[in-house]
Design a protein around this motif. Structure first.
Motif, PDB file in Angstrom:
ATOM      1  N   MET A  51       7.572  16.340  13.893  1.00  0.00           N
ATOM      2  CA  MET A  51       8.524  16.667  12.908  1.00  0.00           C
ATOM      3  C   MET A  51       7.187  16.109  12.230  1.00  0.00           C
ATOM      4  O   MET A  51       6.691  14.372  11.992  1.00  0.00           O
ATOM      5  N   THR A  52       5.925  15.532  10.519  1.00  0.00           N
ATOM      6  CA  THR A  52       5.365  14.990   9.852  1.00  0.00           C
ATOM      7  C   THR A  52       5.943  14.933   8.567  1.00  0.00           C
ATOM      8  O   THR A  52       6.805  15.412   8.071  1.00  0.00           O
ATOM      9  N   GLU A  53       5.795  13.513   7.730  1.00  0.00           N
ATOM     10  CA  GLU A  53       5.840  13.342   6.574  1.00  0.00           C
ATOM     11  C   GLU A  53       5.219  14.298   5.094  1.00  0.00           C
ATOM     12  O   GLU A  53       4.243  14.414   6.191  1.00  0.00           O
ATOM     13  N   ASN A  54       6.181  14.879   4.268  1.00  0.00           N
ATOM     14  CA  ASN A  54       5.340  15.324   3.572  1.00  0.00           C
ATOM     15  C   ASN A  54       4.991  14.875   2.434  1.00  0.00           C
ATOM     16  O   ASN A  54       5.035  13.138   2.303  1.00  0.00           O
ATOM     17  N   HIS A  55       3.717  14.955   1.235  1.00  0.00           N
ATOM     18  CA  HIS A  55       3.394  14.382   0.762  1.00  0.00           C
ATOM     19  C   HIS A  55       3.424  14.785  -1.234  1.00  0.00           C
ATOM     20  O   HIS A  55       3.222  15.567  -1.222  1.00  0.00           O
ATOM     21  N   THR A  56       5.017  14.031  -1.420  1.00  0.00           N
ATOM     22  CA  THR A  56       4.721  15.170  -2.771  1.00  0.00           C
ATOM     23  C   THR A  56       4.430  13.937  -3.727  1.00  0.00           C
ATOM     24  O   THR A  56       3.947  13.404  -3.582  1.00  0.00           O
ATOM     25  N   GLN A  57       5.073  14.462  -5.077  1.00  0.00           N
ATOM     26  CA  GLN A  57       4.666  13.463  -6.367  1.00  0.00           C
ATOM     27  C   GLN A  57       5.145  11.643  -6.478  1.00  0.00           C
ATOM     28  O   GLN A  57       3.957  11.526  -6.081  1.00  0.00           O
ATOM     29  N   TYR A  58       6.365  11.584  -4.895  1.00  0.00           N
ATOM     30  CA  TYR A  58       5.996   9.793  -4.974  1.00  0.00           C
ATOM     31  C   TYR A  58       5.742   9.250  -4.520  1.00  0.00           C
ATOM     32  O   TYR A  58       6.135   7.993  -3.792  1.00  0.00           O
ATOM     33  N   ALA A  59       4.718   9.835  -3.075  1.00  0.00           N
ATOM     34  CA  ALA A  59       3.917   9.566  -1.741  1.00  0.00           C
ATOM     35  C   ALA A  59       3.198   8.367  -1.710  1.00  0.00           C
ATOM     36  O   ALA A  59       3.536   7.360  -1.078  1.00  0.00           O
ATOM     37  N   ALA A  60       2.548   7.849  -3.342  1.00  0.00           N
ATOM     38  CA  ALA A  60       2.024   7.356  -2.946  1.00  0.00           C
ATOM     39  C   ALA A  60       2.200   5.871  -3.443  1.00  0.00           C
ATOM     40  O   ALA A  60       2.473   4.796  -3.128  1.00  0.00           O
ATOM     41  N   ASP A  61       3.488   6.053  -4.871  1.00  0.00           N
ATOM     42  CA  ASP A  61       4.641   4.954  -4.530  1.00  0.00           C
ATOM     43  C   ASP A  61       5.497   4.515  -3.079  1.00  0.00           C
ATOM     44  O   ASP A  61       5.259   3.163  -3.191  1.00  0.00           O
ATOM     45  N   LEU A  62       5.671   5.227  -2.466  1.00  0.00           N
ATOM     46  CA  LEU A  62       6.619   5.099  -0.923  1.00  0.00           C
ATOM     47  C   LEU A  62       5.416   4.227  -0.354  1.00  0.00           C
ATOM     48  O   LEU A  62       5.132   3.214   0.405  1.00  0.00           O
ATOM     49  N   GLU A  63       3.945   4.435  -0.019  1.00  0.00           N
ATOM     50  CA  GLU A  63       2.969   3.663   0.545  1.00  0.00           C
ATOM     51  C   GLU A  63       2.484   2.716  -0.038  1.00  0.00           C
ATOM     52  O   GLU A  63       2.894   1.595   0.047  1.00  0.00           O
ATOM     53  N   PHE A  64       3.404   2.526  -1.443  1.00  0.00           N
ATOM     54  CA  PHE A  64       3.129   1.059  -1.649  1.00  0.00           C
ATOM     55  C   PHE A  64       4.204   0.009  -1.164  1.00  0.00           C
ATOM     56  O   PHE A  64       4.574  -0.976  -1.305  1.00  0.00           O
ATOM     57  N   ALA A  65       5.449   0.541  -1.469  1.00  0.00           N
ATOM     58  CA  ALA A  65       6.622   0.339  -1.338  1.00  0.00           C
ATOM     59  C   ALA A  65       7.278  -0.315   0.739  1.00  0.00           C
ATOM     60  O   ALA A  65       6.790  -1.496   0.458  1.00  0.00           O
ATOM     61  N   LYS A  66       6.034   0.425   1.061  1.00  0.00           N
ATOM     62  CA  LYS A  66       5.707  -0.396   2.295  1.00  0.00           C
ATOM     63  C   LYS A  66       4.862  -1.145   2.146  1.00  0.00           C
ATOM     64  O   LYS A  66       5.134  -2.432   3.009  1.00  0.00           O
ATOM     65  N   GLN A  67       4.106  -0.986   1.665  1.00  0.00           N
ATOM     66  CA  GLN A  67       2.898  -2.883   1.804  1.00  0.00           C
ATOM     67  C   GLN A  67       4.137  -3.970   0.834  1.00  0.00           C
ATOM     68  O   GLN A  67       4.119  -5.264   1.101  1.00  0.00           O
ATOM     69  N   LEU A  68       4.669  -3.635   0.102  1.00  0.00           N
ATOM     70  CA  LEU A  68       5.397  -4.575  -0.493  1.00  0.00           C
ATOM     71  C   LEU A  68       6.373  -5.194   0.844  1.00  0.00           C
ATOM     72  O   LEU A  68       7.178  -5.911   1.146  1.00  0.00           O
ATOM     73  N   ALA A  69       6.857  -4.272   1.342  1.00  0.00           N
ATOM     74  CA  ALA A  69       7.600  -4.345   2.591  1.00  0.00           C
ATOM     75  C   ALA A  69       7.425  -5.216   3.764  1.00  0.00           C
ATOM     76  O   ALA A  69       7.413  -6.377   4.052  1.00  0.00           O
ATOM     77  N   ASP A  70       5.900  -4.973   3.928  1.00  0.00           N
ATOM     78  CA  ASP A  70       4.798  -5.460   4.836  1.00  0.00           C
ATOM     79  C   ASP A  70       4.670  -6.975   4.844  1.00  0.00           C
ATOM     80  O   ASP A  70       5.202  -7.684   5.064  1.00  0.00           O
ATOM     81  N   LEU A  71       4.950  -7.108   2.980  1.00  0.00           N
ATOM     82  CA  LEU A  71       4.410  -8.787   2.412  1.00  0.00           C
ATOM     83  C   LEU A  71       6.045  -9.445   3.174  1.00  0.00           C
ATOM     84  O   LEU A  71       5.928 -10.076   2.576  1.00  0.00           O
ATOM     85  N   ALA A  72       7.282  -8.440   2.192  1.00  0.00           N
ATOM     86  CA  ALA A  72       8.575  -8.929   2.783  1.00  0.00           C
ATOM     87  C   ALA A  72       8.468  -9.765   4.075  1.00  0.00           C
ATOM     88  O   ALA A  72       8.523 -11.274   4.160  1.00  0.00           O
ATOM     89  N   ASP A  73       7.866  -8.845   4.737  1.00  0.00           N
ATOM     90  CA  ASP A  73       8.390  -9.314   5.936  1.00  0.00           C
ATOM     91  C   ASP A  73       7.587 -10.649   6.496  1.00  0.00           C
ATOM     92  O   ASP A  73       8.082 -11.592   7.924  1.00  0.00           O
ATOM     93  N   SER A  74       6.349 -10.559   6.490  1.00  0.00           N
ATOM     94  CA  SER A  74       5.776 -11.742   6.471  1.00  0.00           C
ATOM     95  C   SER A  74       6.011 -12.659   5.448  1.00  0.00           C
ATOM     96  O   SER A  74       5.631 -13.792   7.403  1.00  0.00           O
ATOM     97  N   ILE A  75       6.704 -13.183   4.986  1.00  0.00           N
ATOM     98  CA  ILE A  75       7.614 -14.050   4.451  1.00  0.00           C
ATOM     99  C   ILE A  75       8.997 -14.431   5.274  1.00  0.00           C
ATOM    100  O   ILE A  75       8.688 -15.586   5.831  1.00  0.00           O
ATOM    101  N   SER A  76       9.435 -13.101   5.369  1.00  0.00           N
ATOM    102  CA  SER A  76      10.824 -13.427   5.492  1.00  0.00           C
ATOM    103  C   SER A  76      11.565 -13.469   7.252  1.00  0.00           C
ATOM    104  O   SER A  76      12.087 -14.818   7.689  1.00  0.00           O
ATOM    105  N   LEU A  77      10.836 -12.794   8.249  1.00  0.00           N
ATOM    106  CA  LEU A  77      10.492 -13.068   9.675  1.00  0.00           C
ATOM    107  C   LEU A  77      10.577 -14.560   9.991  1.00  0.00           C
ATOM    108  O   LEU A  77      10.761 -14.805  10.946  1.00  0.00           O
ATOM    109  N   PRO A  78       9.446 -14.702   9.276  1.00  0.00           N
ATOM    110  CA  PRO A  78       9.164 -16.045   9.661  1.00  0.00           C
ATOM    111  C   PRO A  78      10.375 -17.329  10.025  1.00  0.00           C
ATOM    112  O   PRO A  78      10.544 -18.638  10.814  1.00  0.00           O
TER     113      PRO A  78
END
Length: 270
Positions: free
Chosen positions: A1-28
């Motif tokens: 299965m593959t991910e769809n791309h509805t009206q909030y797809a860009a917001d989801l990608e932005f949220a994943k960017q935020l998660a990457d930033l959070a992980d780079s601080i919290s995990l270390p």
């Protein structure tokens, strides 16, 4: 299965960017255990990792989504607006403090008060769960291709697996007796705790999760993931809201029965 791309797809990608930033601080910080700890007015803990993650995410949102509002556990609400990012920088701070890997950053976008995007990033587990309204719910493990999630098909309470989160929560809310009755009615009960219970529900591993004394930043990111996986998410009394200080998530098949059971048990113990 593959991910769809509805009206909030860009917001989801932005949220994943935020998660990457959070992980780079919290995990270390988690792995080095070099954080400092303070006690808040409600007697819960906060580390400098919590505040650092939230400050970084808030700054990123303000820079790239300046028209959106913000609500964070540590810094409060800024300009709610019709679109609001809701952040819990480290859900499971007590686990974080003790070296237990069950903690995560919770990132949600709510539109007119309804959570429509959710990301739960648990870097110590190497796992991330995410969803956007209409796109399904997904999980990735250590950066591998995501797999789609689906709740269980269990339809009888006596076959259900329950996570009740905390006995103390239920007791302080005046629901200890209903909880004990519910644990006797289901097949199995455990307290897996924090965001992980809800993610196990979305994966189809658990069937019911209930909790009290929860705020919007504890729940908003979880709601799209559970519902896009096919589950139902309300408060303990069955009202659809992230703002009512309790939560009940199920695979959907068990929801009405669970709400009714708790209400009946509550009444019978008056």
């Amino acid at each position: 299965m593959t991910e769809n791309h509805t009206q909030y797809a860009a917001d989801l990608e932005f949220a994943k960017q935020l998660a990457d930033l959070a992980d780079s601080i919290s995990l270390p910080r988690f792995e080095a255990a070099d954080f400092t700890v303070a006690t808040k007015a409600d007697r819960s803990f906060v580390t400098d990792a919590d505040t650092a993650v939230e400050a970084a995410l808030r700054a990123h949102i303000e820079q790239h989504r300046p028209d959106d509002g913000f609500l964070g556990e540590e810094s409060g609400q800024v300009d709610q607006g019709s679109r609001q990012w809701i952040i819990d920088p480290i859900d499971g701070t007590s686990n974080f403090l003790r070296g237990v890997p069950n903690w995560a950053t919770l990132i949600a976008l709510a539109v007119d008060g309804k959570p429509v995007v959710g990301v739960v990033s648990a870097p110590a587990f190497g796992q991330r769960w995410f969803a956007a309204l209409g796109d399904g719910a997904w999980k990735s493990v250590r950066g591998a291709a995501p797999t789609q999630l689906g709740v269980s098909q269990v339809s009888s309470l006596d076959e259900a697996s329950l996570s009740f989160q905390s006995i103390e929560q239920w007791e302080q809310a005046g629901h200890l007796s209903p909880l004990l009755d519910l644990t006797r009615a289901v097949w199995r009960d455990r307290a897996y705790g924090d965001m992980w219970s809800y993610m196990l529900l979305a994966e189809g591993v658990l069937d019911i999760v209930g909790e009290f004394d929860v705020k919007p930043y504890d729940l908003a990111a979880l709601i799209p993931i559970v519902t896009e996986a096919g589950g139902t998410f309300t408060d303990i009394e069955g009202a659809t809201s992230a703002w009512n200080l309790s939560s009940l998530a199920t695979n959907g098949h068990l929801h009405d029965a669970t709400v009714s059971f708790i209400a009946h048990a509550k009444e019978s113990h008056r």
